[in-house]
Design a protein around this motif. Structure first.
Motif, PDB file in Angstrom:
ATOM      1  N   GLU A  95       0.849  -1.490   0.098  1.00 15.96           N
ATOM      2  CA  GLU A  95       0.302  -0.156   0.160  1.00 15.96           C
ATOM      3  C   GLU A  95       1.150   1.031   0.368  1.00 15.96           C
ATOM      4  O   GLU A  95       0.540   2.530  -0.366  1.00 15.96           O
ATOM      5  CB  GLU A  95      -0.416   0.122   0.967  1.00 15.96           C
ATOM      6  CG  GLU A  95      -1.605  -1.037   1.077  1.00 15.96           C
ATOM      7  CD  GLU A  95      -2.685  -0.944  -0.185  1.00 15.96           C
ATOM      8  OE1 GLU A  95      -2.993  -0.126  -0.757  1.00 15.96           O
ATOM      9  OE2 GLU A  95      -4.228  -2.021  -0.525  1.00 15.96           O
ATOM     10  N   ASP A  96       2.280   1.310   1.047  1.00 14.92           N
ATOM     11  CA  ASP A  96       2.952   2.842   0.841  1.00 14.92           C
ATOM     12  C   ASP A  96       3.541   2.849  -0.512  1.00 14.92           C
ATOM     13  O   ASP A  96       3.440   3.941  -1.292  1.00 14.92           O
ATOM     14  CB  ASP A  96       4.116   2.009   1.321  1.00 14.92           C
ATOM     15  CG  ASP A  96       5.079   1.082   1.649  1.00 14.92           C
ATOM     16  OD1 ASP A  96       4.452   0.118   0.852  1.00 14.92           O
ATOM     17  OD2 ASP A  96       5.877   1.269   1.924  1.00 14.92           O
ATOM     18  N   ALA A  98       0.282   4.239  -2.975  1.00 16.26           N
ATOM     19  CA  ALA A  98       0.431   5.539  -1.975  1.00 16.26           C
ATOM     20  C   ALA A  98       1.132   6.443  -2.690  1.00 16.26           C
ATOM     21  O   ALA A  98       1.376   7.803  -3.598  1.00 16.26           O
ATOM     22  CB  ALA A  98       0.370   5.954  -1.163  1.00 16.26           C
ATOM     23  N   ARG A 116      -0.173   6.655  -6.227  1.00 24.32           N
ATOM     24  CA  ARG A 116      -1.116   8.403  -6.766  1.00 24.32           C
ATOM     25  C   ARG A 116      -0.614   9.139  -7.043  1.00 24.32           C
ATOM     26  O   ARG A 116      -1.085  10.417  -7.117  1.00 24.32           O
ATOM     27  CB  ARG A 116      -1.735   8.201  -5.804  1.00 24.32           C
ATOM     28  CG  ARG A 116      -2.909   6.315  -5.931  1.00 24.32           C
ATOM     29  CD  ARG A 116      -3.904   6.015  -5.197  1.00 24.32           C
ATOM     30  NE  ARG A 116      -3.654   6.353  -3.344  1.00 24.32           N
ATOM     31  CZ  ARG A 116      -3.493   4.865  -3.056  1.00 24.32           C
ATOM     32  NH1 ARG A 116      -3.585   3.773  -3.491  1.00 24.32           N
ATOM     33  NH2 ARG A 116      -2.711   4.536  -1.601  1.00 24.32           N
ATOM     34  N   GLU A 117       0.577   9.940  -5.958  1.00 21.53           N
ATOM     35  CA  GLU A 117       1.655  10.985  -5.918  1.00 21.53           C
ATOM     36  C   GLU A 117       1.817  11.289  -7.080  1.00 21.53           C
ATOM     37  O   GLU A 117       1.952  12.693  -7.727  1.00 21.53           O
ATOM     38  CB  GLU A 117       2.553  11.654  -4.767  1.00 21.53           C
ATOM     39  CG  GLU A 117       2.084  10.538  -3.339  1.00 21.53           C
ATOM     40  CD  GLU A 117       3.056  10.392  -2.567  1.00 21.53           C
ATOM     41  OE1 GLU A 117       4.043  10.230  -2.284  1.00 21.53           O
ATOM     42  OE2 GLU A 117       2.388  10.493  -0.889  1.00 21.53           O
ATOM     43  N   THR A 149      -5.017   1.727  -9.303  1.00 21.04           N
ATOM     44  CA  THR A 149      -4.087   1.500  -8.391  1.00 21.04           C
ATOM     45  C   THR A 149      -3.980  -0.209  -7.800  1.00 21.04           C
ATOM     46  O   THR A 149      -5.735  -0.891  -7.594  1.00 21.04           O
ATOM     47  CB  THR A 149      -3.373   1.514  -7.318  1.00 21.04           C
ATOM     48  OG1 THR A 149      -3.808   1.845  -6.155  1.00 21.04           O
ATOM     49  CG2 THR A 149      -2.760   2.847  -6.987  1.00 21.04           C
ATOM     50  N   LYS A 207      11.965   1.989  -3.403  1.00 21.73           N
ATOM     51  CA  LYS A 207      10.492   3.082  -4.337  1.00 21.73           C
ATOM     52  C   LYS A 207      11.395   4.389  -4.944  1.00 21.73           C
ATOM     53  O   LYS A 207      11.845   5.251  -4.708  1.00 21.73           O
ATOM     54  CB  LYS A 207       9.720   4.086  -2.944  1.00 21.73           C
ATOM     55  CG  LYS A 207       8.838   3.428  -2.148  1.00 21.73           C
ATOM     56  CD  LYS A 207       8.339   3.690  -1.261  1.00 21.73           C
ATOM     57  CE  LYS A 207       7.390   2.583   0.339  1.00 21.73           C
ATOM     58  NZ  LYS A 207       8.702   2.210   0.565  1.00 21.73           N
TER      59      LYS A 207
END
Length: 332
Positions: A174-175, A178, A181-182, A188, A325
């Protein structure tokens, strides 16, 4: 100068930091004072003798750097001492200084710092070539990005949006989603890590179809491979394009070719490094477009962490474990 050296093949813990002579530029070369060196998945493979290029031992890994020109060799016409450039070197970049052909350098815009510059060219160059030249992505099409929080994946998310696509980002936590999405992802998908059983593969295909109104993805961007490729191909639209970018999960998948027949789709290879050498003019045109989009704020490279040279083993292990990431960068 200090350099990180691979003196024997093996895990990152076998790398050593040693004093070595500073390089001198040969004809057509410059010497860079390296300010930042991006860490990429090929760096993990090359030190274990698992990469397609095999430099002779000992060597420094690191294929992507940013720095300042310190010396210029005979025949150099474009660069001068003090210029800020990105260098695409294949290996040799995990060092305080690097001799590199002038032709393998790119000027850094004034708006771009060294850390960002070192993390820019390989990921955005690969994804831009994939989506523009190989997939011919069109505005309004559905783009599925696997491994979407990684370096090339996140670049593909941003570039897909810049090119007018509807972007579906798929990642393993999930991170990570996120972060996607940013950076512009419209939808997603959370998928499990490791080997997928048949039910999990079917669930992945079904989710892709659900998010595309039952049609499937027009373009699939796959830097992951393994058990993720076939379910994504099964969820490709009629006349879709499935981009083979890499195999970060490890195994190279064996694809039932009848799927390409039934969907009238294309399975397309993406080898950006070869493209830059074979078609330098088109590469320069692409690079100009990327730099324009960066200046316009359409592209926002995500560097999640910087590491010291002494932390190189940690950096490479984080890359191998898919904890990263966006991009990570070594700073001498």
């Amino acid at each position: 100068m200090k350099a990180i050296l691979c003196k024997e093949y093996g895990p990152p813990e076998k790398l050593v930091i040693e004093e070595v002579p500073s390089p001198e530029p040969k004809k057509g070369q410059v010497v860079l004072g390296v300010q930042a060196a991006a860490v990429n998945f090929p760096d993990v493979l090359i030190i274990e003798n698992k990469y397609q290029f095999k430099p002779p031992l000992p060597f420094s890994p690191g294929g992507e750097v940013a720095g300042v020109v310190k010396k210029v060799g005979e025949g150099v016409t474009r660069l001068k001492v003090g210029d800020r450039v990105i260098g695409s070197c294949g290996w040799g970049g995990f060092a305080e200084e690097l001799a590199i052909d002038e032709a393998r350098t790119t000027p850094i815009p004034a708006e771009m710092d060294f850390v960002t510059a070192s993390a820019f060219l390989m990921t955005y160059g690969t994804s831009h070539h994939a989506l523009k030249d190989r997939a011919h992505l069109k505005p309004g099409e559905n783009l599925l990005v696997l491994g979407a929080a990684g370096g090339v994946g996140l670049a593909a998310v941003e570039l897909g949006k810049a090119m007018g696509a509807r972007v579906i980002a798929a990642a393993s936590s999930e991170d990570k989603l996120a972060v996607c999405r940013e950076h512009g992802a419209d939808e997603t998908i959370l998928y499990p890590t490791g080997a997928l059983d048949k039910d999990q593969q079917r669930e992945l295909s079904d989710k892709i179809k659900e998010l595309t109104g039952g049609q499937g993805a027009d373009v699939v961007y796959d830097p992951v491979g393994g058990d993720y490729s076939e379910p994504a191909l099964r969820a490709t639209n009629w006349e879709g394009r499935f981009l083979v970018v890499g195999f970060a999960s490890g195994p190279i998948p064996k694809i039932p070719l009848n799927l390409a027949l039934l969907k009238g789709c294309q399975i397309v290879g993406v080898f950006w490094g070869a493209f830059t050498g074979r078609e330098p003019q088109r590469h320069q045109e692409n690079l100009k477009e990327l730099m324009t989009w960066f200046k316009e704020g359409k592209l926002r490279p995500h560097v999640s962490r910087t590491y010291k040279f002494t932390e190189v083993a940690e950096a490479l292990n984080d890359m191998a474990a898919r904890k990263v990431k966006g991009k990570i960068v070594l700073v001498p």
